[in-house]
Design an enzyme around this catalytic site. Structure first.
Site, PDB file in Angstrom:
ATOM      1  CD  GLU A  73      -3.126  -0.820   2.134  1.00 29.85           C
ATOM      2  OE1 GLU A  73      -4.190  -0.349   1.723  1.00 29.85           O
ATOM      3  OE2 GLU A  73      -2.910  -1.091   3.331  1.00 29.85           O
ATOM      4  CG  HIS A  92      -2.781   2.951   5.562  1.00 27.90           C
ATOM      5  ND1 HIS A  92      -4.141   3.202   5.574  1.00 27.90           N
ATOM      6  CD2 HIS A  92      -2.653   1.622   5.342  1.00 27.90           C
ATOM      7  CE1 HIS A  92      -4.791   2.067   5.362  1.00 27.90           C
ATOM      8  NE2 HIS A  92      -3.911   1.089   5.222  1.00 27.90           N
ATOM      9  CG  HIS A  94      -5.429  -1.583   9.072  1.00 27.81           C
ATOM     10  ND1 HIS A  94      -4.686  -2.702   8.849  1.00 27.81           N
ATOM     11  CD2 HIS A  94      -5.364  -0.864   7.918  1.00 27.81           C
ATOM     12  CE1 HIS A  94      -4.172  -2.669   7.617  1.00 27.81           C
ATOM     13  NE2 HIS A  94      -4.568  -1.567   7.036  1.00 27.81           N
ATOM     14  CG  HIS A 162      -8.466  -0.407   4.447  1.00 32.31           C
ATOM     15  ND1 HIS A 162      -7.951  -0.256   3.188  1.00 32.31           N
ATOM     16  CD2 HIS A 162      -7.403  -0.694   5.231  1.00 32.31           C
ATOM     17  CE1 HIS A 162      -6.637  -0.453   3.212  1.00 32.31           C
ATOM     18  NE2 HIS A 162      -6.288  -0.719   4.446  1.00 32.31           N
TER      19      HIS A 162
HETATM   20 ZN   LIG Z   1      -4.300  -0.876   4.950  1.00 35.66          ZN
END
Ligand SMILES: [Zn+2]
Length: 238
Positions: A73, A92, A94, A162
């Site tokens: 990602e 980023h 979760h 996500h």
């Molecule tokens: Zn992710």
């Protein structure tokens, strides 16, 4: 470069606060070249050391010869740096308490001063609008660009089913926002449960958001978090 130690610390801080699990990541735009950024290889965040950091161009291709595995990602980072010249750090995650807001349409609202930036409004990235039948991962430049467009000029965006992406004009700001976004989501669910369907909640108003959000650099938290994280990194190295 001292800033790269900051990035090692950022990984460990986010893991310790339950914001990134084994899969989240944080990057830093290169202080030497705005067209480059640093991100760790594919490794659990709380194990990251300096030698795990990889330098990328904004197309998210590693610079120089690379035999190490990149995170899939990474395009999230490259495409946001391309779209937002003032952004120096991208997280980023979760973040588990944020995900319910991404799937219910219940907006996150500014509930406390530590996460006043929530009041700037957090867009929600619906990956299906751009590609159907994905595994939810942003693993192409096209999906990275779509996410960057959804984020626009905001400090963070939810990612449906996500997690989220959080940015900052410096690394402490991106890390602090990520930690307090998770806590803010948890508090909002608690407040909504306490208040019940008919109860009212005193959110921060627009003037309070404008007054509190720009000054949030978490200047007391960051050195404390950083020192603890780097002491652990050093101890593991032996
Ligand atoms: Zn992710």
């Amino acid at each position: 470069m001292e800033q790269l130690e900051d990035l090692v610390a950022a990984y460990r801080i986010l893991a310790e606060h339950g914001v990134i699990d084994a899969y989240g990541h944080v990057s830093l735009r290169s202080p030497r070249d705005p067209d480059r950024y640093y991100l760790a290889r594919s490794i659990a965040p709380e194990r990251v050391q300096l030698e795990d950091l990889i330098e990328y161009d904004l197309g998210s291709t590693p610079v120089g010869v690379e035999g190490r595995e990149s995170v899939r990602e990474r395009f999230i980072h490259g495409e946001i740096y391309r779209a937002r010249p003032e952004v120096m750090a991208v997280v980023h995650n979760h973040s588990p308490s944020v995900v319910p807001f991404s799937v219910t349409g219940v907006p996150m609202r500014p509930i406390w001063h530590m996460a006043a930036f929530v009041g700037e409004g957090l867009p929600n990235f619906e990956i299906r609008d751009f590609q159907k039948g994905t595994d939810l991962l942003v693993k192409t430049p096209q999906l990275g660009q779509a996410l960057a467009r959804t984020l626009g000029a905001k400090p963070a965006a939810l990612m449906r089913g996500h997690g989220s992406v959080v940015v900052g004009e410096n690394l402490p700001r991106a890390v602090g926002r990520s930690v307090y976004l998770e806590l803010s989501a948890r508090m909002q669910m608690q407040a909504m449960a306490l208040a019940g369907p008919d109860g009212s909640i005193a959110w921060l108003d627009d003037a309070e958001v404008r007054a509190a959000a720009p000054i949030q650099d978490y200047k007391r938290a960051w050195p404390l978090w950083r020192d603890k994280a780097l002491a652990r990194a050093k101890a593991e190295r032996g």
